[in-house]
Design a protein around this motif. Structure first.
Motif, PDB file in Angstrom:
ATOM      1  N   GLY A 217      -4.950  12.499  60.881  1.00 30.62           N
ATOM      2  CA  GLY A 217      -4.805  13.845  61.399  1.00 30.62           C
ATOM      3  C   GLY A 217      -5.849  14.234  62.416  1.00 30.62           C
ATOM      4  N   HIS A 218      -6.821  13.385  62.663  1.00 26.34           N
ATOM      5  CA  HIS A 218      -7.846  13.712  63.647  1.00 26.34           C
ATOM      6  C   HIS A 218      -7.692  12.781  64.825  1.00 26.34           C
ATOM      7  CE1 HIS A 218      -9.277  15.139  59.923  1.00 26.34           C
ATOM      8  NE2 HIS A 218      -9.597  13.939  59.501  1.00 26.34           N
ATOM      9  N   LYS A 219      -8.055  13.306  65.982  1.00 31.02           N
ATOM     10  CA  LYS A 219      -8.098  12.434  67.145  1.00 31.02           C
ATOM     11  C   LYS A 219      -9.312  11.535  67.009  1.00 31.02           C
ATOM     12  CE  LYS A 219      -4.743  13.710  69.872  1.00 31.02           C
ATOM     13  NZ  LYS A 219      -3.694  12.776  70.206  1.00 31.02           N
ATOM     14  N   THR A 220      -9.096  10.272  66.976  1.00 29.82           N
ATOM     15  CA  THR A 220     -10.243   9.372  66.944  1.00 29.82           C
ATOM     16  C   THR A 220      -9.816   8.021  67.472  1.00 29.82           C
ATOM     17  OG1 THR A 220     -12.040   8.529  65.614  1.00 29.82           O
ATOM     18  CG2 THR A 220      -9.902   8.643  64.554  1.00 29.82           C
ATOM     19  N   LEU A 221     -10.711   7.091  67.392  1.00 26.72           N
ATOM     20  CA  LEU A 221     -10.423   5.800  67.997  1.00 26.72           C
ATOM     21  C   LEU A 221      -9.692   4.886  67.052  1.00 26.72           C
ATOM     22  CD1 LEU A 221     -13.860   5.054  69.598  1.00 26.72           C
ATOM     23  CD2 LEU A 221     -11.744   5.625  70.740  1.00 26.72           C
ATOM     24  N   ASP A 222      -8.843   4.075  67.600  1.00 25.48           N
ATOM     25  CA  ASP A 222      -8.316   2.987  66.803  1.00 25.48           C
ATOM     26  C   ASP A 222      -9.353   1.883  66.927  1.00 25.48           C
ATOM     27  OD1 ASP A 222      -6.761   1.443  65.304  1.00 25.48           O
ATOM     28  OD2 ASP A 222      -5.260   1.036  66.835  1.00 25.48           O
ATOM     29  N   LEU A 223     -10.296   1.903  66.016  1.00 27.23           N
ATOM     30  CA  LEU A 223     -11.507   1.117  66.234  1.00 27.23           C
ATOM     31  C   LEU A 223     -11.323  -0.371  66.009  1.00 27.23           C
ATOM     32  CD1 LEU A 223     -13.918   3.643  64.591  1.00 27.23           C
ATOM     33  CD2 LEU A 223     -13.874   3.002  66.973  1.00 27.23           C
ATOM     34  N   VAL A 224     -10.422  -0.734  65.134  1.00 26.78           N
ATOM     35  CA  VAL A 224     -10.252  -2.160  64.889  1.00 26.78           C
ATOM     36  C   VAL A 224      -8.782  -2.513  64.821  1.00 26.78           C
ATOM     37  CG1 VAL A 224     -12.382  -2.734  63.668  1.00 26.78           C
ATOM     38  CG2 VAL A 224     -10.525  -1.627  62.455  1.00 26.78           C
ATOM     39  N   PRO A 225      -8.423  -3.643  65.368  1.00 24.30           N
ATOM     40  CA  PRO A 225      -7.031  -4.060  65.222  1.00 24.30           C
ATOM     41  C   PRO A 225      -6.744  -4.366  63.753  1.00 24.30           C
ATOM     42  CG  PRO A 225      -8.321  -5.659  66.508  1.00 24.30           C
ATOM     43  CD  PRO A 225      -9.247  -4.564  66.110  1.00 24.30           C
ATOM     44  N   ILE A 226      -5.527  -4.020  63.335  1.00 27.37           N
ATOM     45  CA  ILE A 226      -5.207  -4.123  61.906  1.00 27.37           C
ATOM     46  C   ILE A 226      -5.295  -5.552  61.403  1.00 27.37           C
ATOM     47  CG2 ILE A 226      -3.260  -3.857  60.298  1.00 27.37           C
ATOM     48  CD1 ILE A 226      -2.594  -1.294  61.795  1.00 27.37           C
ATOM     49  N   ASP A 227      -4.962  -6.528  62.246  1.00 29.49           N
ATOM     50  CA  ASP A 227      -4.924  -7.903  61.748  1.00 29.49           C
ATOM     51  C   ASP A 227      -6.275  -8.605  61.783  1.00 29.49           C
ATOM     52  OD1 ASP A 227      -5.026  -7.856  64.419  1.00 29.49           O
ATOM     53  OD2 ASP A 227      -3.378  -9.269  64.773  1.00 29.49           O
ATOM     54  N   SER A 228      -7.319  -7.962  62.232  1.00 30.93           N
ATOM     55  CA  SER A 228      -8.617  -8.642  62.217  1.00 30.93           C
ATOM     56  C   SER A 228      -9.707  -7.663  61.796  1.00 30.93           C
ATOM     57  CB  SER A 228      -8.938  -9.213  63.592  1.00 30.93           C
ATOM     58  OG  SER A 228      -8.967  -8.162  64.530  1.00 30.93           O
ATOM     59  N   LEU A 229      -9.565  -7.157  60.594  1.00 24.82           N
ATOM     60  CA  LEU A 229     -10.518  -6.162  60.117  1.00 24.82           C
ATOM     61  C   LEU A 229     -11.873  -6.799  59.860  1.00 24.82           C
ATOM     62  CD1 LEU A 229      -8.295  -4.229  57.569  1.00 24.82           C
ATOM     63  CD2 LEU A 229      -8.762  -3.708  59.957  1.00 24.82           C
ATOM     64  N   PRO A 230     -12.936  -6.224  60.396  1.00 27.63           N
ATOM     65  CA  PRO A 230     -14.252  -6.789  60.119  1.00 27.63           C
ATOM     66  C   PRO A 230     -14.660  -6.513  58.680  1.00 27.63           C
ATOM     67  CG  PRO A 230     -14.449  -4.776  61.405  1.00 27.63           C
ATOM     68  CD  PRO A 230     -12.985  -5.049  61.265  1.00 27.63           C
ATOM     69  N   LYS A 231     -15.356  -7.464  58.086  1.00 30.63           N
ATOM     70  CA  LYS A 231     -15.869  -7.276  56.732  1.00 30.63           C
ATOM     71  C   LYS A 231     -17.181  -6.491  56.833  1.00 30.63           C
ATOM     72  CE  LYS A 231     -12.959  -9.547  54.080  1.00 30.63           C
ATOM     73  NZ  LYS A 231     -11.776  -8.761  54.437  1.00 30.63           N
TER      74      LYS A 231
ATOM     75  N   ALA B 130     -17.616  -0.021  66.126  1.00 26.55           N
ATOM     76  CA  ALA B 130     -17.964   0.474  64.786  1.00 26.55           C
ATOM     77  C   ALA B 130     -18.226  -0.691  63.847  1.00 26.55           C
ATOM     78  CB  ALA B 130     -16.847   1.349  64.250  1.00 26.55           C
ATOM     79  N   ILE B 131     -19.364  -0.660  63.177  1.00 23.07           N
ATOM     80  CA  ILE B 131     -19.786  -1.776  62.330  1.00 23.07           C
ATOM     81  C   ILE B 131     -19.756  -1.332  60.867  1.00 23.07           C
ATOM     82  CG2 ILE B 131     -21.661  -3.374  61.814  1.00 23.07           C
ATOM     83  CD1 ILE B 131     -22.703  -2.921  64.635  1.00 23.07           C
ATOM     84  N   PRO B 132     -18.829  -1.875  60.064  1.00 28.09           N
ATOM     85  CA  PRO B 132     -18.777  -1.475  58.661  1.00 28.09           C
ATOM     86  C   PRO B 132     -19.947  -2.064  57.869  1.00 28.09           C
ATOM     87  CG  PRO B 132     -17.120  -3.155  59.113  1.00 28.09           C
ATOM     88  CD  PRO B 132     -17.791  -2.862  60.420  1.00 28.09           C
ATOM     89  N   CYS B 133     -20.507  -1.290  56.972  1.00 30.94           N
ATOM     90  CA  CYS B 133     -21.617  -1.747  56.122  1.00 30.94           C
ATOM     91  C   CYS B 133     -21.250  -1.437  54.674  1.00 30.94           C
ATOM     92  CB  CYS B 133     -22.906  -1.001  56.466  1.00 30.94           C
ATOM     93  SG  CYS B 133     -23.441  -1.225  58.161  1.00 30.94           S
ATOM     94  N   ASP B 134     -21.653  -2.316  53.756  1.00 29.94           N
ATOM     95  CA  ASP B 134     -21.200  -2.089  52.386  1.00 29.94           C
ATOM     96  C   ASP B 134     -21.977  -0.990  51.666  1.00 29.94           C
ATOM     97  OD1 ASP B 134     -23.535  -3.524  51.960  1.00 29.94           O
ATOM     98  OD2 ASP B 134     -22.685  -4.809  50.408  1.00 29.94           O
ATOM     99  N   GLN B 135     -23.172  -0.655  52.137  1.00 26.25           N
ATOM    100  CA  GLN B 135     -23.980   0.395  51.495  1.00 26.25           C
ATOM    101  C   GLN B 135     -24.584   1.283  52.574  1.00 26.25           C
ATOM    102  OE1 GLN B 135     -24.143   0.719  48.208  1.00 26.25           O
ATOM    103  NE2 GLN B 135     -23.007  -1.188  47.841  1.00 26.25           N
TER     104      GLN B 135
END
Ligand SMILES: O=C(O)C(=O)C[C@]1(C(=O)O)C=C[C@@H](O)C=C1
Length: 417
Positions: free
Chosen positions: A91-105, A147-152
């Motif tokens: 519902g918010h305008k934002t970026l499609d930051l990652v392609p669905i088929d290559s999600l970064p861990k 965007a870099i996902p972090c676990d904590q």
């Protein structure tokens, strides 16, 4: 409460996140319990020869309250503000930051290395996996970012300190669930600066595997904040389910998909449903339609405070003689017509209890606190400098966490409201 790690991958190399970067050397042990240093604010906001506050970066940095432990680093102003591939996310305008088929861990503690990496885009660390609200907040704060996902949360702080990321975007409070205490504690423990804020309308969905019906559900999993933001609605929906906390909302969706759980639903975004192949059983399940989470942007260097637009300043202080100082501190702002937008207290971990002995009555045990205050003024304004000079007289510890532009984006309730 059971905690499910959404993406355990302790041997992850950052190479998979930044294909054009060199592989990292192994992480070096990181000491997170650095001693807090008392900060002298009086000498902090120096005036220049014309009587004004120094307005260049060198002035500001040399007068910054947390110089004592500042990392010498090079400011990287690589933010891009152009229109990126913007899509509606939750519902918010934002970026499609990652392609669905290559999600970064997500990054884990073992992925951290001090090696700097250079890329064209601003690298922004957030806690969670793709589809988390924090990812959307990173996109709102820095369009076009990497965007870099972090676990904590702590890993996001360290990613910036070690130059793996340029910024971190972390939630600090939600309009329904309240403060994210962990991040207040980490702001104090680490030496990053608040350089901005974004407020993100949060629109929750109830997600399950395709074909699963509400009647099959025995539990709902999500981030504790999301569970609390939907508590009343979950009950109203007539769900007889156990609530279990996990690290982030999108991680809950991923966990259900990875483990083919047909008795479990997640509270997460519509984007998480798309990414992990889940169906939306109920849409807009937050207890209040104007559910908003406030995030702060963190950097290694402070920004130069200005007066040409609304600024907010965040401070943290304590006093070794207890909470009696609070009234005096607040009056320093009140007398100068400076509005406070937030006050938060956290246990003073270095000395959590103060004993007060009275021979006649016995020993009183007072809890000690760190007080966090946000106020509506820029450190470039003399009234803010004077207020802090006064606050410093009343306190034994004072630190400016940052002076930064307020998020003034027009109110835009989440989708469906
Ligand atoms: O789990 C997520 O998706 C997050 O981004 C974390 C988080 C939070 O910490 O409050 C962020 C926004 C929402 O309020 C719910 C959860």
């Amino acid at each position: 409460m059971q905690t499910i790690s959404p993406s355990p991958n302790p041997t992850l190399s950052l190479k998979s996140l930044f294909s054009d970067h060199k592989p990292l050397i192994r992480a070096r042990p990181y000491s997170s319990n650095r001693a807090l240093k008392r900060v002298v604010v009086q000498c902090v906001y120096r005036r220049d020869s014309s009587g004004g506050v120094g307005s260049n970066r060198a002035d500001w940095q040399s007068s910054c309250a947390i110089l004592a432990s500042k990392v010498v680093s090079q400011q990287q102003d690589t933010e891009k503000t152009g229109n990126a591939d913007i899509t509606a996310v939750n519902g918010h305008k934002t970026l499609d930051l990652v392609p669905i088929d290559s999600l970064p861990k997500p990054l884990t503690i073992t992925d951290l290395s001090p090696a700097p990496m250079h890329g064209a885009q601003l690298r922004v660390a957030y806690q969670g996996v793709p589809g988390a609200y924090s990812e959307a907040a990173a996109g709102k704060a820095y369009p076009n970012c990497d965007a870099i996902p972090c676990d904590q949360f702590e890993v996001a702080f360290q990613a910036v300190e070690l130059w793996i990321a340029d910024r971190a975007v972390l939630p600090v409070e939600n309009s329904l669930g309240g403060s994210i205490h962990r991040n207040y504690d980490l702001l104090l423990r680490h030496r990053l600066h608040i350089v901005g804020e974004v407020q993100l309308p949060v629109h929750h969905c109830l997600l399950a595997l395709p074909g699963v019906r509400k009647e099959y559900l025995t539990r709902v999993i999500s981030h504790p904040q999301a569970l609390s933001q939907c508590e009343l609605t979950i009950t109203k929906l007539g769900l007889n389910v156990a609530r279990e906390a996990v690290d982030d909302t999108a991680g809950a969706a991923e966990f259900i998909a990875n483990n083919n759980l047909r008795d479990t639903a997640a509270i997460a975004s519509a984007r998480a449903a798309d990414l992990y192949g889940l169906q939306i059983l109920a849409d807009g399940i937050q207890d209040d339609s104007s559910n908003v989470t406030r995030f702060v942007m963190l950097a290694r260097e402070p920004i130069i405070p200005r007066t040409d637009r609304p600024f907010k300043t965040s401070i943290v202080f304590a006093h070794d003689k207890g909470t009696s100082v609070l009234f005096k501190v607040l009056s320093a702002f009140a007398f100068r017509n400076i509005s406070l937008t937030k006050i938060e207290s956290r246990p003073h971990r270095n000395s959590p209890i103060r004993l007060v002995d009275d021979a006649n009555v016995g020993t009183a045990k007072h809890f000690e606190y760190m007080f966090y205050v946000d106020f509506e003024a820029s450190m470039a304004e003399s009234r803010a400098q004077n207020a802090l000079a006064e606050v410093q007289e009343f306190t034994s510890f004072l630190r400016v966490l940052g002076s930064y532009p307020m998020d003034m984006t027009p109110w835009c309730p989440s989708r469906g409201d």
